[in-house]
Design an enzyme around this catalytic site. Structure first.
Site, PDB file in Angstrom:
ATOM      1  N   GLU A 187      14.711 -17.353 -12.540  1.00 64.79           N
ATOM      2  CA  GLU A 187      14.386 -15.935 -12.686  1.00 64.79           C
ATOM      3  C   GLU A 187      13.622 -15.680 -13.984  1.00 64.79           C
ATOM      4  OE1 GLU A 187      14.204 -11.774 -12.094  1.00 64.79           O
ATOM      5  OE2 GLU A 187      14.238 -13.534 -10.809  1.00 64.79           O
ATOM      6  N   CYS A 247       0.836  -1.191   0.000  1.00 67.61           N
ATOM      7  CA  CYS A 247       0.000   0.000   0.000  1.00 67.61           C
ATOM      8  C   CYS A 247       0.873   1.245   0.000  1.00 67.61           C
ATOM      9  CB  CYS A 247      -0.908   0.005   1.221  1.00 67.61           C
ATOM     10  SG  CYS A 247      -1.896  -1.486   1.410  1.00 67.61           S
ATOM     11  N   LYS A 251       9.847 -14.061 -14.166  1.00 69.79           N
ATOM     12  CA  LYS A 251       9.493 -12.882 -14.939  1.00 69.79           C
ATOM     13  C   LYS A 251       8.283 -13.152 -15.827  1.00 69.79           C
ATOM     14  CE  LYS A 251      12.087 -10.003 -13.244  1.00 69.79           C
ATOM     15  NZ  LYS A 251      11.725 -10.724 -12.037  1.00 69.79           N
ATOM     16  N   TRP A 305      -3.820  -2.104  -1.087  1.00 67.43           N
ATOM     17  CA  TRP A 305      -3.684  -3.464  -1.613  1.00 67.43           C
ATOM     18  C   TRP A 305      -4.385  -4.363  -0.607  1.00 67.43           C
ATOM     19  CZ3 TRP A 305      -1.349  -8.284  -0.664  1.00 67.43           C
ATOM     20  CH2 TRP A 305      -1.093  -9.076  -1.787  1.00 67.43           C
ATOM     21  N   GLU A 351       5.157 -13.340 -13.618  1.00 64.79           N
ATOM     22  CA  GLU A 351       4.790 -12.077 -12.980  1.00 64.79           C
ATOM     23  C   GLU A 351       3.996 -11.159 -13.898  1.00 64.79           C
ATOM     24  OE1 GLU A 351       8.097 -10.733  -9.755  1.00 64.79           O
ATOM     25  OE2 GLU A 351       8.767 -10.795 -11.834  1.00 64.79           O
ATOM     26  N   HIS A 397      13.205 -36.425 -13.858  1.00 67.09           N
ATOM     27  CA  HIS A 397      12.613 -36.891 -12.604  1.00 67.09           C
ATOM     28  C   HIS A 397      11.209 -36.333 -12.394  1.00 67.09           C
ATOM     29  CE1 HIS A 397      16.393 -38.706 -11.308  1.00 67.09           C
ATOM     30  NE2 HIS A 397      16.969 -37.646 -11.862  1.00 67.09           N
ATOM     31  N   ARG A 452       3.594   0.263  -6.953  1.00 68.36           N
ATOM     32  CA  ARG A 452       3.640  -0.620  -5.788  1.00 68.36           C
ATOM     33  C   ARG A 452       2.528  -1.659  -5.814  1.00 68.36           C
ATOM     34  NH1 ARG A 452       6.487   1.690  -1.189  1.00 68.36           N
ATOM     35  NH2 ARG A 452       5.053   0.636   0.197  1.00 68.36           N
ATOM     36  N   ASN A 492      -0.592   1.478   6.469  1.00 68.75           N
ATOM     37  CA  ASN A 492       0.052   0.317   5.871  1.00 68.75           C
ATOM     38  C   ASN A 492       0.412  -0.637   6.991  1.00 68.75           C
ATOM     39  OD1 ASN A 492      -0.076   1.606   3.439  1.00 68.75           O
ATOM     40  ND2 ASN A 492       2.117   1.936   3.225  1.00 68.75           N
ATOM     41  N   GLY A 493       0.237  -1.927   6.774  1.00 68.16           N
ATOM     42  CA  GLY A 493       0.590  -2.907   7.792  1.00 68.16           C
ATOM     43  C   GLY A 493      -0.593  -3.786   8.143  1.00 68.16           C
ATOM     44  N   LYS A 548       5.427  -3.829  -5.595  1.00 68.70           N
ATOM     45  CA  LYS A 548       6.871  -3.692  -5.756  1.00 68.70           C
ATOM     46  C   LYS A 548       7.608  -4.030  -4.464  1.00 68.70           C
ATOM     47  CE  LYS A 548      10.668  -2.477  -7.839  1.00 68.70           C
ATOM     48  NZ  LYS A 548      11.240  -3.386  -8.838  1.00 68.70           N
TER      49      LYS A 548
END
Length: 611
Positions: free
Chosen positions: A484, A2, A488, A75, A491, A507, A27, A101-102, A606
């Protein structure tokens, strides 16, 4: 996650806080809102969705102007993404508004107690409890700052909090515990934000609040006190990022801009930190003497997400070059599993923002066990930077795109320098050190050469953009690069993708492979080249659509692959800095071709500042 902003001064506050909110859109958020004092009365405006919806809901400027305001992008955690659940949240009187926020862990108990006292709740959020709790203490005649202080004594959890009250219109009250808040110092005006990006266009002089500090902010002054009501004399920091770093320029998205900045940012990460005469790295910020470095017996690298993949690469580098055992760990697991931290353990926590909640908790856990903890972060003055015993800034500049790119390669560069520093002390000669450093200095130019393939990578992306799944393969130090690359793609394009060590394919994952499955393989010339070549033969025999990252001049993989992307040759331990670039571009172009908002992918933020 947030975003919080606030303003108090002589200007009209509302345009300032709304514009600041836009600078925090990266964010991640699902609703937004603002509150201000207009003609002596508190006004609150909230909307679900993007900030543009909030702007459309605002009345004419002459009906909603004032010199103090707060605003928020939410958020959703407790309660769905609705207008009622958006911030600011208000009390029963309609005179108090706050943004938060939190997470308030004991909000259910507090809510029950407040309902018994006659308070009425409108939202499903944990945050609304704070508004009513402060109201309860304010009703006893306490000034706003003392009402906030007393209310928070009963709260368990984390918060970055800014409060505005109609009866005390000449101040904002801000407090933090576990969630970042920064005060921006202007000329007869002050700013508040959860992220310095929001206020950089107004001031570069900032103060980072510490946990359990409470600040009364007025247009001409501010006062910070701690839990014992003692006055705190904070250090003023100067933000050295260029304003242009938070603008897209000629690029369609911040992510693409940041991918193309990597020749510069990788160079910035090692500039001034190498000794070309003695083949060694200089990392003075570690605050460790040569004797202390020689006494390191093992290293823990702790991080989340993309930073964790950088940590995995660091593990390969340091173990190979310095022969020190390295454990790469998810921060979210590290601080809950009672980790073993023997004497001689050096701990690095890695975070782009320096505010990642799980990484910060892991830092504190390691310190509680007696470890020396160093930070690798991008943000000067961040909580991790302040609480670490030392460390290194990556100097990547502002990174706006939610999907990290340039911060990742800068982190890898710092870890390579660390491996050189430790390796020169323990295992290899000046000549070897000089070779490593000389090759590192060539990396920015080699990244430039890869970026010239951008148009071709977009064509390859077009060929796979409609595939529902993808598999990424690598071996050795390029296995984390595969992880990575898969991250990407997930995301920003929402395609299911997985990264595997190529030999592990037999496997289990090989069962997924068919003619519709893109397989992206990193098969550069290194000691494991013959091994991964054999793995790719197995993939091709199952008719997979093979896209290969290969070393320039290598034609052996052409017959196996639908597409081959060539990258310059380099030393094996530096290959990730090159092999990841086409994977970043591939993910970007797939998402862009699918029409998605690359810089603001759904459900992501973010900086993850809550657990």
């Amino acid at each position: 996650m947030c975003g919080i902003v606030g303003y108090i001064g002589n200007r009209n506050a509302l345009p300032i806080v709304v514009e600041a909110l836009k600078r925090l859109e990266y964010r991640g958020y699902d609703s937004s809102g603002c509150a201000l004092i207009h003609c002596g009365e508190l006004q609150v405006y909230k909307k679900e969705g993007k900030i543009i919806e909030l702007e459309r809901a605002l009345p004419e400027p002459n009906l909603c102007s004032g010199t103090a305001a707060i605003a928020h992008t939410r958020w959703a955690t407790h309660g769905e993404a609705t207008e009622l659940n958006a911030h600011p949240q208000v009390d029963c009187t309609g005179k108090l508004a706050l943004v938060h926020n939190g997470i308030i862990e004991n909000y259910k108990l507090l809510k029950e107690q407040l309902i018994e006292l006659g308070h009425s709740f409108r939202s499903d959020t944990d945050t609304e409890v704070l508004a009513h709790l402060i109201e309860q203490y304010k009703g006893t005649g306490l000034p706003l700052v003392d009402a906030v202080r007393e209310a928070l004594r009963r709260v368990e959890g984390t918060y970055g909090l800014v409060v505005l009250h109609q009866d005390e219109p000449d101040q904002l009250v801000a407090v933090r515990k576990g969630s970042p808040l920064v005060i921006g110092i202007g000329d007869h005006e002050h700013f508040l934000a959860s992220d310095v990006h929001a206020i950089m266009i107004h001031t570069k002089r900032v103060i980072y609040l510490e946990d359990d500090e409470i600040c009364e902010v007025r247009r001409d002054n501010f006062e910070i006190t701690n839990t014992h009501r003692e006055t705190v004399h904070p250090r003023i920091s100067v933000v050295d990022w260029d304003i242009s770093a938070i603008e897209k320029g000629d690029y369609k998205h911040f992510m693409l801009k940041e991918i193309f900045e990597q020749p510069t940012t990788v160079g910035n990460a090692f500039r001034g930190r190498i000794d070309d005469r003695n083949g060694v790295a200089r990392l003075g910020g570690l605050n460790l003497s040569p004797l202390e470095l020689s006494q390191v017996r093992q290293i823990h690298l702790i991080a989340c997400g993309t930073s964790f993949h950088a940590a995995l690469i660091g593990k390969y580098m340091i173990e190979d070059m310095a022969r020190i055992p390295v454990h790469a760990e998810y921060a979210s697991e590290y601080h809950y599993r009672n980790p073993v931290v023997p004497e001689g353990t050096l701990v690095f926590v890695i975070s782009q923002s320096g505010e990642t909640a799980d990484t910060l908790a892991a830092l504190r856990e390691a310190k509680s066990k007696g470890a020396r903890v160093l930070g690798i972060t991008n943000v000067v003055g961040s909580t991790i930077a302040r609480e670490s015993d030392g460390g290194s800034y990556i100097h990547a500049g502002s990174e706006i795109g939610v999907a990290s790119t340039k911060a990742f390669t800068s982190q890898v560069t710092i870890l390579f320098l660390l491996a050189v520093l430790l390796g020169r002390q323990r295992t290899f000669s000046t000549a070897s050190g000089l070779q490593y450093i000389a090759e590192l200095e060539q990396i920015p130019a080699k990244i430039e050469r890869i970026l010239k393939q951008n148009d071709r990578l977009r064509e390859i992306a077009a060929s796979i953009k409609d595939c529902p799944n993808a598999l990424y393969l690598g071996r050795g130090i390029n296995y984390p690069v595969g992880l990575e690359g898969a991250l990407k793609l997930k995301e920003i394009s929402y395609i299911h993708a997985e990264g595997y060590p190529a030999a592990e394919m037999k496997h289990g994952p090989i069962a997924l492979i068919d003619e519709a499955m893109p397989v992206i393989a990193i098969a550069t010339r290194d000691p494991l080249y013959q091994k991964i070549q054999a793995n790719l033969q197995e993939v091709r025999s199952r008719k997979a659509r093979l896209i290969t990252i290969a070393t320039e001049g290598d034609s052996d993989l052409q017959s196996l692959s639908e597409h081959v992307i060539h990258i310059p040759d380099t030393l094996p331990n530096l290959q990730p800095l090159l092999s990841v670039i086409p994977l970043q571009l591939l993910a970007y172009h797939v998402a862009d071709l699918k029409g998605f908002n690359v810089d603001q992918p759904r459900n992501l933020a973010k900086s993850v500042t809550v657990e």
